[in-house]
Design a protein around this motif. Structure first.
Motif, PDB file in Angstrom:
ATOM      1  N   GLU A   1     -26.821  20.280   1.810  1.00 25.01           N
ATOM      2  CA  GLU A   1     -26.766  21.692   2.175  1.00 25.01           C
ATOM      3  C   GLU A   1     -26.351  22.585   1.015  1.00 25.01           C
ATOM      4  OE1 GLU A   1     -27.654  23.158   5.004  1.00 25.01           O
ATOM      5  OE2 GLU A   1     -28.328  21.230   5.795  1.00 25.01           O
ATOM      6  N   GLY A   2     -26.218  21.991  -0.174  1.00 25.86           N
ATOM      7  CA  GLY A   2     -25.920  22.802  -1.343  1.00 25.86           C
ATOM      8  C   GLY A   2     -24.507  22.693  -1.881  1.00 25.86           C
ATOM      9  N   ALA A   3     -23.672  21.865  -1.255  1.00 27.33           N
ATOM     10  CA  ALA A   3     -22.319  21.683  -1.775  1.00 27.33           C
ATOM     11  C   ALA A   3     -22.361  20.913  -3.089  1.00 27.33           C
ATOM     12  CB  ALA A   3     -21.464  20.927  -0.761  1.00 27.33           C
ATOM     13  N   GLU A   4     -21.317  21.075  -3.891  1.00 31.67           N
ATOM     14  CA  GLU A   4     -21.210  20.364  -5.163  1.00 31.67           C
ATOM     15  C   GLU A   4     -19.946  19.515  -5.154  1.00 31.67           C
ATOM     16  OE1 GLU A   4     -20.843  21.230 -10.000  1.00 31.67           O
ATOM     17  OE2 GLU A   4     -21.046  22.892  -8.572  1.00 31.67           O
ATOM     18  N   PHE A   5     -20.075  18.260  -5.499  1.00 30.31           N
ATOM     19  CA  PHE A   5     -18.930  17.347  -5.555  1.00 30.31           C
ATOM     20  C   PHE A   5     -18.396  17.321  -6.975  1.00 30.31           C
ATOM     21  CE2 PHE A   5     -17.460  12.770  -5.959  1.00 30.31           C
ATOM     22  CZ  PHE A   5     -16.234  13.010  -5.364  1.00 30.31           C
ATOM     23  N   ARG A   6     -17.113  17.676  -7.135  1.00 33.59           N
ATOM     24  CA  ARG A   6     -16.499  17.743  -8.456  1.00 33.59           C
ATOM     25  C   ARG A   6     -15.305  16.790  -8.500  1.00 33.59           C
ATOM     26  NH1 ARG A   6     -17.352  22.669 -11.282  1.00 33.59           N
ATOM     27  NH2 ARG A   6     -15.867  21.824 -12.794  1.00 33.59           N
ATOM     28  N   PRO A   7     -15.492  15.540  -8.882  1.00 34.63           N
ATOM     29  CA  PRO A   7     -14.347  14.619  -8.954  1.00 34.63           C
ATOM     30  C   PRO A   7     -13.400  15.017 -10.076  1.00 34.63           C
ATOM     31  CG  PRO A   7     -16.291  13.611  -9.925  1.00 34.63           C
ATOM     32  CD  PRO A   7     -16.745  14.906  -9.322  1.00 34.63           C
ATOM     33  N   GLY A   8     -12.120  14.815  -9.838  1.00 28.57           N
ATOM     34  CA  GLY A   8     -11.120  15.144 -10.854  1.00 28.57           C
ATOM     35  C   GLY A   8      -9.756  15.326 -10.235  1.00 28.57           C
ATOM     36  N   GLN A   9      -8.755  15.442 -11.068  1.00 27.06           N
ATOM     37  CA  GLN A   9      -7.380  15.623 -10.602  1.00 27.06           C
ATOM     38  C   GLN A   9      -7.000  17.094 -10.662  1.00 27.06           C
ATOM     39  OE1 GLN A   9      -4.406  13.371 -12.667  1.00 27.06           O
ATOM     40  NE2 GLN A   9      -2.704  14.323 -11.578  1.00 27.06           N
ATOM     41  N   VAL A  10      -6.627  17.624  -9.516  1.00 25.31           N
ATOM     42  CA  VAL A  10      -6.167  19.011  -9.451  1.00 25.31           C
ATOM     43  C   VAL A  10      -4.738  19.082  -9.991  1.00 25.31           C
ATOM     44  CG1 VAL A  10      -5.657  20.956  -7.931  1.00 25.31           C
ATOM     45  CG2 VAL A  10      -7.672  19.535  -7.507  1.00 25.31           C
ATOM     46  N   THR A  11      -4.500  20.006 -10.895  1.00 26.28           N
ATOM     47  CA  THR A  11      -3.179  20.127 -11.516  1.00 26.28           C
ATOM     48  C   THR A  11      -2.511  21.466 -11.235  1.00 26.28           C
ATOM     49  OG1 THR A  11      -4.233  20.850 -13.577  1.00 26.28           O
ATOM     50  CG2 THR A  11      -3.725  18.504 -13.354  1.00 26.28           C
ATOM     51  N   GLY A  12      -3.170  22.334 -10.484  1.00 22.86           N
ATOM     52  CA  GLY A  12      -2.547  23.614 -10.172  1.00 22.86           C
ATOM     53  C   GLY A  12      -3.492  24.524  -9.426  1.00 22.86           C
ATOM     54  N   ILE A  13      -2.944  25.609  -8.897  1.00 18.33           N
ATOM     55  CA  ILE A  13      -3.703  26.617  -8.168  1.00 18.33           C
ATOM     56  C   ILE A  13      -3.754  27.894  -9.006  1.00 18.33           C
ATOM     57  CG2 ILE A  13      -3.842  28.000  -6.067  1.00 18.33           C
ATOM     58  CD1 ILE A  13      -4.285  25.049  -5.565  1.00 18.33           C
ATOM     59  N   MET A  14      -4.945  28.439  -9.182  1.00 17.05           N
ATOM     60  CA  MET A  14      -5.108  29.713  -9.870  1.00 17.05           C
ATOM     61  C   MET A  14      -4.886  30.855  -8.881  1.00 17.05           C
ATOM     62  SD  MET A  14      -5.728  28.685 -12.885  1.00 17.05           S
ATOM     63  CE  MET A  14      -6.018  30.312 -13.576  1.00 17.05           C
ATOM     64  N   ARG A  15      -4.203  31.911  -9.332  1.00 19.06           N
ATOM     65  CA  ARG A  15      -3.920  33.053  -8.464  1.00 19.06           C
ATOM     66  C   ARG A  15      -4.264  34.357  -9.180  1.00 19.06           C
ATOM     67  NH1 ARG A  15      -0.363  31.548  -4.174  1.00 19.06           N
ATOM     68  NH2 ARG A  15       0.421  29.412  -4.389  1.00 19.06           N
ATOM     69  N   ASP A  16      -4.348  35.431  -8.393  1.00 24.60           N
ATOM     70  CA  ASP A  16      -4.641  36.738  -8.970  1.00 24.60           C
ATOM     71  C   ASP A  16      -3.413  37.281  -9.696  1.00 24.60           C
ATOM     72  OD1 ASP A  16      -2.910  37.510  -6.954  1.00 24.60           O
ATOM     73  OD2 ASP A  16      -4.379  38.707  -5.857  1.00 24.60           O
ATOM     74  N   ALA A  17      -3.543  38.498 -10.249  1.00 26.36           N
ATOM     75  CA  ALA A  17      -2.466  39.085 -11.051  1.00 26.36           C
ATOM     76  C   ALA A  17      -1.194  39.282 -10.243  1.00 26.36           C
ATOM     77  CB  ALA A  17      -2.936  40.415 -11.636  1.00 26.36           C
ATOM     78  N   ASN A  18      -1.323  39.471  -8.942  1.00 25.77           N
ATOM     79  CA  ASN A  18      -0.143  39.659  -8.092  1.00 25.77           C
ATOM     80  C   ASN A  18       0.491  38.340  -7.668  1.00 25.77           C
ATOM     81  OD1 ASN A  18      -0.439  42.494  -8.086  1.00 25.77           O
ATOM     82  ND2 ASN A  18      -1.963  42.359  -6.432  1.00 25.77           N
ATOM     83  N   GLY A  19      -0.208  37.248  -7.906  1.00 27.75           N
ATOM     84  CA  GLY A  19       0.320  35.944  -7.546  1.00 27.75           C
ATOM     85  C   GLY A  19       0.283  35.639  -6.068  1.00 27.75           C
ATOM     86  N   THR A  20      -0.480  36.415  -5.295  1.00 30.74           N
ATOM     87  CA  THR A  20      -0.476  36.246  -3.842  1.00 30.74           C
ATOM     88  C   THR A  20      -1.767  35.633  -3.293  1.00 30.74           C
ATOM     89  OG1 THR A  20      -1.303  38.506  -3.565  1.00 30.74           O
ATOM     90  CG2 THR A  20       1.095  38.172  -3.518  1.00 30.74           C
ATOM     91  N   THR A  21      -2.844  35.678  -4.083  1.00 29.81           N
ATOM     92  CA  THR A  21      -4.153  35.233  -3.592  1.00 29.81           C
ATOM     93  C   THR A  21      -4.710  34.139  -4.483  1.00 29.81           C
ATOM     94  OG1 THR A  21      -4.614  37.430  -2.696  1.00 29.81           O
ATOM     95  CG2 THR A  21      -6.495  35.956  -2.998  1.00 29.81           C
TER      96      THR A  21
ATOM     97  N   GLY B   1      -4.336  25.273   9.254  1.00 29.37           N
ATOM     98  CA  GLY B   1      -4.336  26.726   9.222  1.00 29.37           C
ATOM     99  C   GLY B   1      -4.068  27.288   7.850  1.00 29.37           C
ATOM    100  N   LYS B   2      -3.687  28.544   7.823  1.00 28.87           N
ATOM    101  CA  LYS B   2      -3.400  29.231   6.567  1.00 28.87           C
ATOM    102  C   LYS B   2      -2.065  28.766   6.004  1.00 28.87           C
ATOM    103  CE  LYS B   2      -5.922  33.516   7.576  1.00 28.87           C
ATOM    104  NZ  LYS B   2      -5.809  35.000   7.685  1.00 28.87           N
ATOM    105  N   VAL B   3      -2.004  28.655   4.699  1.00 26.76           N
ATOM    106  CA  VAL B   3      -0.744  28.335   4.032  1.00 26.76           C
ATOM    107  C   VAL B   3       0.131  29.581   4.017  1.00 26.76           C
ATOM    108  CG1 VAL B   3       0.305  27.691   1.828  1.00 26.76           C
ATOM    109  CG2 VAL B   3      -1.780  26.537   2.618  1.00 26.76           C
ATOM    110  N   PRO B   4       1.390  29.486   4.447  1.00 28.32           N
ATOM    111  CA  PRO B   4       2.263  30.663   4.475  1.00 28.32           C
ATOM    112  C   PRO B   4       2.444  31.285   3.098  1.00 28.32           C
ATOM    113  CG  PRO B   4       3.209  28.836   5.731  1.00 28.32           C
ATOM    114  CD  PRO B   4       2.039  28.277   4.985  1.00 28.32           C
ATOM    115  N   GLN B   5       2.633  32.597   3.091  1.00 28.57           N
ATOM    116  CA  GLN B   5       2.958  33.374   1.897  1.00 28.57           C
ATOM    117  C   GLN B   5       1.842  33.365   0.857  1.00 28.57           C
ATOM    118  OE1 GLN B   5       6.817  32.147   0.389  1.00 28.57           O
ATOM    119  NE2 GLN B   5       7.610  31.803   2.452  1.00 28.57           N
ATOM    120  N   SER B   6       0.630  33.102   1.271  1.00 33.15           N
ATOM    121  CA  SER B   6      -0.492  33.086   0.333  1.00 33.15           C
ATOM    122  C   SER B   6      -1.755  33.529   1.052  1.00 33.15           C
ATOM    123  CB  SER B   6      -0.705  31.692  -0.253  1.00 33.15           C
ATOM    124  OG  SER B   6       0.391  31.269  -1.024  1.00 33.15           O
ATOM    125  N   GLU B   7      -2.702  34.038   0.269  1.00 36.29           N
ATOM    126  CA  GLU B   7      -4.019  34.362   0.776  1.00 36.29           C
ATOM    127  C   GLU B   7      -5.035  33.430   0.122  1.00 36.29           C
ATOM    128  OE1 GLU B   7      -4.843  36.451   3.171  1.00 36.29           O
ATOM    129  OE2 GLU B   7      -2.758  37.034   3.479  1.00 36.29           O
TER     130      GLU B   7
END
Length: 232
Positions: A7-27, A170-176
């Motif tokens: 259906e068009g998904a892409e499989f990207r194997p690898g180790q996640v080392t962090g989450i990228m966020r916007d300038a406000n650090g909330t999203t 569900g949604k992770v608290p304190q984040s978008e």
């Protein structure tokens, strides 16, 4: 996986080392993978007991791992396509044992559980030798189909368990843009389709239509202190 790729998904194997966020650090805007960045509109944490590691980067309750041994038998077409949930009497006490015939001609049998350290690498998970021996004895008493020469694999898995026994969906608290789906304990194989549908609706539409996931809101439990995850 194959259906998603078709259906068009892409499989990207690898180790996640962090989450990228916007300038406000909330999203959330993506994930760091092996030194690179994968941009995303939404990030879903669905790593079973290894979801615990994500508490380094977001406000998540603890997810514990409980180890269970299993044996896979080559039963071909001899086993009917019925899952069995049995009570097995051993030394005067009842032990729950589960039997899952599969479409590929194998049958997965599991019972028992113990507490063991969760390896950082899932490939390093190994079963307890004595538990496998007990399970093999139990399996052989269930049916002559479960003979030692038919064993394909002796293995173990870690089941994700939360403090109150309910999953985190569900949604992770304190984040978008951050979501979580884990902690189903032994019922993941049963509840995965409904969980996946609910998560897809929540991420794409902002709410679920078919399943009420409010009892599984991650905010119901206190978040894990990230300092507890530091190597000792």
């Amino acid at each position: 996986m194959n259906a998603a790729l078709a259906e068009g998904a892409e499989f990207r194997p690898g180790q996640v080392t962090g989450i990228m966020r916007d300038a406000n650090g909330t999203t959330a805007t993506g994930v760091e993978v092996d030194g690179g960045i994968v941009e995303a509109d939404a990030v879903a944490i669905a790593m079973g007991p290894w979801s615990l590691l994500a508490a380094q980067w977001m406000s998540l309750p603890a997810v514990y791992g409980q180890r269970s041994p299993s044996i896979v038998y080559d039963t071909g077409t001899d086993a009917p396509a019925d899952a069995l949930f049995l009570e097995y009497e051993e030394n005067g006490s009842a032990v729950s044992i589960e039997v899952f015939p599969r479409a590929d001609g194998s049958t997965h049998i599991t019972a028992l559980s113990d507490i063991a350290p969760l390896p950082l690498d899932p490939a390093a998970v190994t079963p307890d030798h004595d538990a496998i021996a007990r399970l093999q004895t139990m399996s052989e008493r269930l049916s002559p189909l479960f003979r030692s020469e038919r064993i394909i694999a002796r293995q173990a898995c870690f089941r994700p368990v939360t403090q109150d026994g309910l999953p985190l969906i569900g949604k992770v608290p304190q984040s978008e843009g951050l979501y979580v789906a884990t902690g189903h304990n032994v019922w993941g194989i049963l509840n995965a389709p409904a969980t996946g549908e609910a998560m897809a609706q929540l991420i794409a539409e902002g709410a679920t239509r078919n399943v009420d996931i409010s009892p599984f809101d991650p905010a119901r439990l206190a978040p894990l202190d990230p300092s507890l995850l530091q190597a000792r």
